[in-house]
Design an enzyme around this catalytic site. Structure first.
Site, PDB file in Angstrom:
ATOM      1  N   HIS A  48       3.952  -2.162   2.944  1.00  0.00           N
ATOM      2  CA  HIS A  48       3.971  -0.827   2.328  1.00  0.00           C
ATOM      3  C   HIS A  48       5.272  -0.662   1.544  1.00  0.00           C
ATOM      4  O   HIS A  48       6.349  -0.809   2.131  1.00  0.00           O
ATOM      5  CB  HIS A  48       3.863   0.249   3.404  1.00  0.00           C
ATOM      6  CG  HIS A  48       2.586   0.175   4.195  1.00  0.00           C
ATOM      7  ND1 HIS A  48       2.407  -0.717   5.224  1.00  0.00           N
ATOM      8  CD2 HIS A  48       1.420   0.852   4.071  1.00  0.00           C
ATOM      9  CE1 HIS A  48       1.185  -0.580   5.715  1.00  0.00           C
ATOM     10  NE2 HIS A  48       0.559   0.361   5.037  1.00  0.00           N
ATOM     11  N   ASP A  84       0.822  -1.212   0.000  1.00  0.00           N
ATOM     12  CA  ASP A  84       0.000   0.000   0.000  1.00  0.00           C
ATOM     13  C   ASP A  84       0.858   1.266   0.000  1.00  0.00           C
ATOM     14  O   ASP A  84       2.029   1.232   0.376  1.00  0.00           O
ATOM     15  CB  ASP A  84      -0.861   0.059   1.277  1.00  0.00           C
ATOM     16  CG  ASP A  84      -1.959  -0.983   1.302  1.00  0.00           C
ATOM     17  OD1 ASP A  84      -1.990  -1.850   0.421  1.00  0.00           O
ATOM     18  OD2 ASP A  84      -2.778  -0.914   2.238  1.00  0.00           O
TER      19      ASP A  84
HETATM   20 ZN   LIG Z   1      -2.459   3.099   3.333  1.00  0.00          ZN
END
Ligand SMILES: [Zn+2]
Length: 225
Positions: free
Chosen positions: A192, A50
């Site tokens: 991430h 993400d």
């Molecule tokens: Zn996020």
């Protein structure tokens, strides 16, 4: 950075997937070992990233995934698309799944309906301009999907089943250990691609799970609508 709370996947149904596969195996009986026993399907997981793309971390991650021939899923923020078009096109061409993570990383339940819709639609449109495909999947920031958006967009919200907590740990060894200690068949792993430690951990996790016989898939392979 983010404060995404832990949430459970609502639309993953690994149990049913496995039942269907098992039933199929019994029917055609084609997958057999030399001893006649039905060969088990390899366990599968999806690495998901993400908040990117990030001009530094994402290319290094893509290099490592390409080297290992592992597909991943990227939920990208619309605001980072401008200037990173080549990177997004590379993701697409190298077999990764691109999903929507809103334009500004907003909590979709905390803004107006119009703003929430704009956050989703603008990001999807910008991705389409590059790849020629509208993303079918969205990971709502903070794991909070706004159900009323279902009336306006046909997108499948995808949460996660294993939070690497990479954004808190910021240490490749700790992130890797946390994931490897609890990973199970069918997991959707949240990471991430905006931290160097996350990239290092993702590649270490990929190597360790490959050695354990896991297959890596994009999230669409683990989801039944
Ligand atoms: Zn996020």
């Amino acid at each position: 950075m983010t404060s995404e709370k832990c949430a459970h996947v609502t639309c993953v149904c690994t149990g049913i997937c496995l039942l269907l596969l098992a039933a199929q195996g019994n029917l055609d009986d084609t997958v057999q070992t030399g001893g006649g026993a039905v060969q088990e399907e390899a366990p599968r997981v999806a690495l998901t990233f993400d908040d990117g793309p990030d001009a530094s971390c994402t290319p290094r991650l893509l290099d490592g995934l390409k080297e290992r021939q592992i597909p991943a899923t990227f939920f990208i923020q619309g605001k980072w698309i401008a200037g990173q078009e080549d990177l997004i096109l590379r993701m697409h061409r190298e077999g990764h799944l691109i999903g929507n993570h809103t334009f500004d990383h907003v909590r979709l339940t905390a803004v107006s309906e119009q703003e929430a819709l704009m956050q989703v639609v603008k990001t999807s449109n910008d991705i389409y301009e590059i790849t020629g495909e509208y993303p079918a999947y969205i990971r709502p920031p903070f794991g909070e999907w706004r159900e009323s958006l279902n009336c306006h967009v046909e997108m499948i919200p995808v949460l996660w089943s294993l939070d690497s907590r990479d954004w808190v740990l910021q240490d490749a060894d700790q992130i890797t250990s946390r994931v490897l200690e609890s990973v199970e068949d069918g997991d959707i792993i949240l990471m991430h691609d905006i931290f160097d430690a996350s990239v290092d951990a993702a590649l270490a996790i990929a190597d360790a799970l490959t050695a354990e016989g896991y297959d890596f898939v994009t999230v669409d392979a683990l989801i039944i609508e």
